[in-house]
Motif scaffolding. Structure first.
Motif, PDB file in Angstrom:
ATOM      1  N   MET A  25      10.557   3.994  73.977  1.00 59.66           N
ATOM      2  CA  MET A  25      10.991   2.600  73.940  1.00 59.66           C
ATOM      3  C   MET A  25       9.836   1.629  73.810  1.00 59.66           C
ATOM      4  N   ASP A  26       8.612   2.173  73.611  1.00 57.21           N
ATOM      5  CA  ASP A  26       7.428   1.345  73.392  1.00 57.21           C
ATOM      6  C   ASP A  26       7.209   0.357  74.539  1.00 57.21           C
ATOM      7  N   ILE A  27       7.343   0.854  75.768  1.00 59.86           N
ATOM      8  CA  ILE A  27       7.051   0.059  76.957  1.00 59.86           C
ATOM      9  C   ILE A  27       6.065   0.843  77.814  1.00 59.86           C
ATOM     10  N   SER A  28       5.452   0.184  78.769  1.00 63.36           N
ATOM     11  CA  SER A  28       4.513   0.886  79.641  1.00 63.36           C
ATOM     12  C   SER A  28       5.279   1.732  80.647  1.00 63.36           C
ATOM     13  N   ARG A  29       4.623   2.772  81.155  1.00 65.13           N
ATOM     14  CA  ARG A  29       5.282   3.639  82.131  1.00 65.13           C
ATOM     15  C   ARG A  29       5.565   2.884  83.420  1.00 65.13           C
ATOM     16  N   SER A  30       4.656   1.985  83.815  1.00 64.64           N
ATOM     17  CA  SER A  30       4.871   1.207  85.036  1.00 64.64           C
ATOM     18  C   SER A  30       6.078   0.288  84.889  1.00 64.64           C
ATOM     19  N   PHE A  31       6.257  -0.288  83.697  1.00 67.72           N
ATOM     20  CA  PHE A  31       7.426  -1.139  83.470  1.00 67.72           C
ATOM     21  C   PHE A  31       8.706  -0.309  83.495  1.00 67.72           C
ATOM     22  N   ALA A  32       8.637   0.906  82.951  1.00 64.98           N
ATOM     23  CA  ALA A  32       9.788   1.804  82.992  1.00 64.98           C
ATOM     24  C   ALA A  32      10.167   2.107  84.437  1.00 64.98           C
ATOM     25  N   LYS A  86     -14.544 -18.180  58.500  1.00 62.97           N
ATOM     26  CA  LYS A  86     -13.725 -19.285  59.009  1.00 62.97           C
ATOM     27  C   LYS A  86     -12.239 -19.127  58.689  1.00 62.97           C
ATOM     28  N   ASP A  87     -11.893 -18.177  57.813  1.00 62.32           N
ATOM     29  CA  ASP A  87     -10.509 -18.030  57.376  1.00 62.32           C
ATOM     30  C   ASP A  87      -9.827 -16.762  57.876  1.00 62.32           C
ATOM     31  N   ILE A  88     -10.566 -15.672  57.958  1.00 55.71           N
ATOM     32  CA  ILE A  88      -9.959 -14.396  58.338  1.00 55.71           C
ATOM     33  C   ILE A  88     -10.840 -13.656  59.347  1.00 55.71           C
ATOM     34  N   ILE A  89     -10.244 -12.745  60.061  1.00 53.65           N
ATOM     35  CA  ILE A  89     -10.982 -11.858  60.953  1.00 53.65           C
ATOM     36  C   ILE A  89     -10.403 -10.454  60.783  1.00 53.65           C
ATOM     37  N   VAL A  90     -11.287  -9.483  60.609  1.00 56.12           N
ATOM     38  CA  VAL A  90     -10.888  -8.086  60.430  1.00 56.12           C
ATOM     39  C   VAL A  90     -11.388  -7.310  61.643  1.00 56.12           C
ATOM     40  N   VAL A  91     -10.500  -6.574  62.279  1.00 55.41           N
ATOM     41  CA  VAL A  91     -10.861  -5.833  63.488  1.00 55.41           C
ATOM     42  C   VAL A  91     -10.520  -4.360  63.330  1.00 55.41           C
ATOM     43  N   ASN A  92     -11.193  -3.553  64.123  1.00 57.85           N
ATOM     44  CA  ASN A  92     -10.864  -2.143  64.266  1.00 57.85           C
ATOM     45  C   ASN A  92     -10.079  -2.027  65.562  1.00 57.85           C
ATOM     46  N   LYS A  93      -8.744  -2.002  65.456  1.00 56.44           N
ATOM     47  CA  LYS A  93      -7.887  -2.002  66.644  1.00 56.44           C
ATOM     48  C   LYS A  93      -7.987  -0.673  67.382  1.00 56.44           C
ATOM     49  N   ALA A  94      -8.128  -0.761  68.681  1.00 53.98           N
ATOM     50  CA  ALA A  94      -8.206   0.449  69.497  1.00 53.98           C
ATOM     51  C   ALA A  94      -6.825   1.089  69.638  1.00 53.98           C
ATOM     52  N   ARG A  95      -6.806   2.419  69.684  1.00 58.46           N
ATOM     53  CA  ARG A  95      -5.555   3.119  69.974  1.00 58.46           C
ATOM     54  C   ARG A  95      -5.100   2.733  71.390  1.00 58.46           C
ATOM     55  N   GLY A  96      -3.818   2.480  71.547  1.00 57.96           N
ATOM     56  CA  GLY A  96      -3.290   2.092  72.845  1.00 57.96           C
ATOM     57  C   GLY A  96      -3.132   0.599  73.016  1.00 57.96           C
ATOM     58  N   MET A  97      -3.689  -0.192  72.104  1.00 61.55           N
ATOM     59  CA  MET A  97      -3.562  -1.654  72.197  1.00 61.55           C
ATOM     60  C   MET A  97      -2.349  -2.126  71.411  1.00 61.55           C
ATOM     61  N   VAL A  98      -1.483  -2.878  72.068  1.00 60.07           N
ATOM     62  CA  VAL A  98      -0.317  -3.478  71.421  1.00 60.07           C
ATOM     63  C   VAL A  98      -0.783  -4.701  70.629  1.00 60.07           C
ATOM     64  N   VAL A  99      -0.168  -4.952  69.486  1.00 60.25           N
ATOM     65  CA  VAL A  99      -0.634  -6.047  68.628  1.00 60.25           C
ATOM     66  C   VAL A  99      -0.264  -7.417  69.183  1.00 60.25           C
ATOM     67  N   HIS A 100       0.972  -7.591  69.637  1.00 62.76           N
ATOM     68  CA  HIS A 100       1.375  -8.910  70.144  1.00 62.76           C
ATOM     69  C   HIS A 100       2.266  -8.763  71.371  1.00 62.76           C
ATOM     70  N   PRO A 101       2.359  -9.794  72.221  1.00 60.34           N
ATOM     71  CA  PRO A 101       3.172  -9.708  73.435  1.00 60.34           C
ATOM     72  C   PRO A 101       4.637  -9.417  73.127  1.00 60.34           C
ATOM     73  N   ALA A 102       5.250  -8.632  74.009  1.00 58.84           N
ATOM     74  CA  ALA A 102       6.673  -8.309  73.916  1.00 58.84           C
ATOM     75  C   ALA A 102       7.129  -7.858  75.297  1.00 58.84           C
ATOM     76  N   ASN A 105       5.111  -5.594  77.593  1.00 54.25           N
ATOM     77  CA  ASN A 105       3.697  -5.766  77.239  1.00 54.25           C
ATOM     78  C   ASN A 105       3.410  -7.257  77.062  1.00 54.25           C
ATOM     79  N   PRO A 106       3.487  -8.024  78.151  1.00 49.35           N
ATOM     80  CA  PRO A 106       3.334  -9.476  78.035  1.00 49.35           C
ATOM     81  C   PRO A 106       1.898  -9.934  77.833  1.00 49.35           C
ATOM     82  N   ASP A 107       0.936  -9.056  78.101  1.00 48.90           N
ATOM     83  CA  ASP A 107      -0.458  -9.456  77.971  1.00 48.90           C
ATOM     84  C   ASP A 107      -1.304  -8.236  77.617  1.00 48.90           C
ATOM     85  N   GLY A 108      -2.611  -8.460  77.515  1.00 46.01           N
ATOM     86  CA  GLY A 108      -3.502  -7.370  77.165  1.00 46.01           C
ATOM     87  C   GLY A 108      -3.398  -6.926  75.715  1.00 46.01           C
TER      88      GLY A 108
END
Length: 305
Positions: A25-32, A86-102, A105-108
């Motif tokens: 369900m793409d939620i954290s275990r603690s939230f579950a 000034k226009d774009i930013i390119v990142v190497n996203k870490a495994r385990g990091m959620v892209v946006h709050p939901a 996963n409200p933060d982090g």
């Protein structure tokens, strides 16, 4: 309130309830566990404990209250920045990091980190929860992705993604020895007809989805492949590879339950991104090097040979 009802399939039999919820369900275990404790989770119509072992055919009903207004706030979270102007930013996203709050996963998230790093200078086209986000990666998929710092850049990037001119290249370790050196999976993707937490190739209501793949190395029981996307459907590579009988290693949703690889989540990495700068018109190429956990999976596959 949002209610989710799912039936446990064979591959999840004998899995703890809280682990099953977190993985599917793409939620954290603690939230579950919190949902279980507050009585918002029923198994076959009855309250259950987090450590309950599920059986095939069990019906899990989860009621989650969606926050009235999720807010994304700046957080001082380290970022692996590949490129920035000034226009774009390119990142190497870490495994385990959620892209946006939901919910769950409200933060982090990557958005929280970008808001802090960019001092709030992100495009507002996708609203306050997804500022700057033009495309996304699954929580447990690592690698390169781009975000927009202003609306002009956002519109330019979004147009390239829609026109398939922005090229995204992934690495995946999949089960089985793929017979072909390269191939194309062309199958529309939509919500799974029986399991709403999953996507599936479906010719009824599915949206066009095309994945190109080629073999990089064979390990007998496993194959390291490169995938290039024409489209960007939810879980596209994971769904397509499972559809042709070669699921991604350690994929908790579409793969095999008993995988024994040193990685959290699916062995999938966004390796390259090619695009035209949305403001200057310059052709640009970005890469995220192979992460240690993916390299460890290739080593394990070699040992299995």
């Amino acid at each position: 309130m949002d209610e989710i009802r799912v039936t446990v399939t064979e591959e999840w039999a004998d899995t703890r309830l809280d682990v099953y919820m977190a993985k599917t369900m793409d939620i954290s275990r603690s939230f579950a566990q919190q949902l279980v404790e507050t009585g918002d989770v029923l198994v076959n119509g009855k309250a259950a404990k987090s450590n309950r072992r599920l059986s095939e055919g069990d019906e899990v009903a989860v009621t989650m209250e969606q926050p009235a207004e999720l807010q994304a706030v700046p957080e001082d979270i380290p970022l692996n920045i590949v490129y920035e102007d000034k226009d774009i930013i390119v990142v190497n996203k870490a495994r385990g990091m959620v892209v946006h709050p939901a919910a769950g996963n409200p933060d982090g998230t990557l958005v929280n980190a970008l808001l802090y790093h960019c001092r709030g200078e992100l495009s507002g086209i996708n609203g306050v929860i997804r500022p700057g986000i033009v495309h996304r990666l699954d929580k447990d998929t690592s690698g390169v992705m781009v975000a927009a710092k202003n609306d002009e850049a956002h519109k330019g990037l979004a147009a390239q993604i829609k026109a398939h001119s922005a090229r995204r290249t992934y690495w995946a370790l999949v089960h089985g020895n793929i017979a072909e050196e390269k191939g194309i999976v062309d199958g529309p993707i939509g919500r799974h007809p029986k399991d709403r937490i999953k996507m599936a190739v479906t010719f009824k209501g599915g949206r066009e989805a095309v994945t190109h793949f080629r073999v990089l190395k064979r390990y007998g029981e496993y194959t390291w492949i490169e995938c290039k996307l024409e489209t960007g459907r939810t879980h596209q590579i994971r769904v397509h590879m499972a559809y042709i009988g070669h699921p991604v290693v350690n994929d908790p949703l579409y793969g095999y339950k008993k995988d024994d690889f040193p990685i959290e989540g699916q062995a999938l990495h966004s390796h390259c991104l090619d695009l035209v700068h949305p403001v200057t018109g310059e052709a640009m190429h970005f890469e995220a090097p192979m992460p240690d956990d993916f390299a460890a999976c290739l080593h394990r596959a070699e040992q299995h040979r």
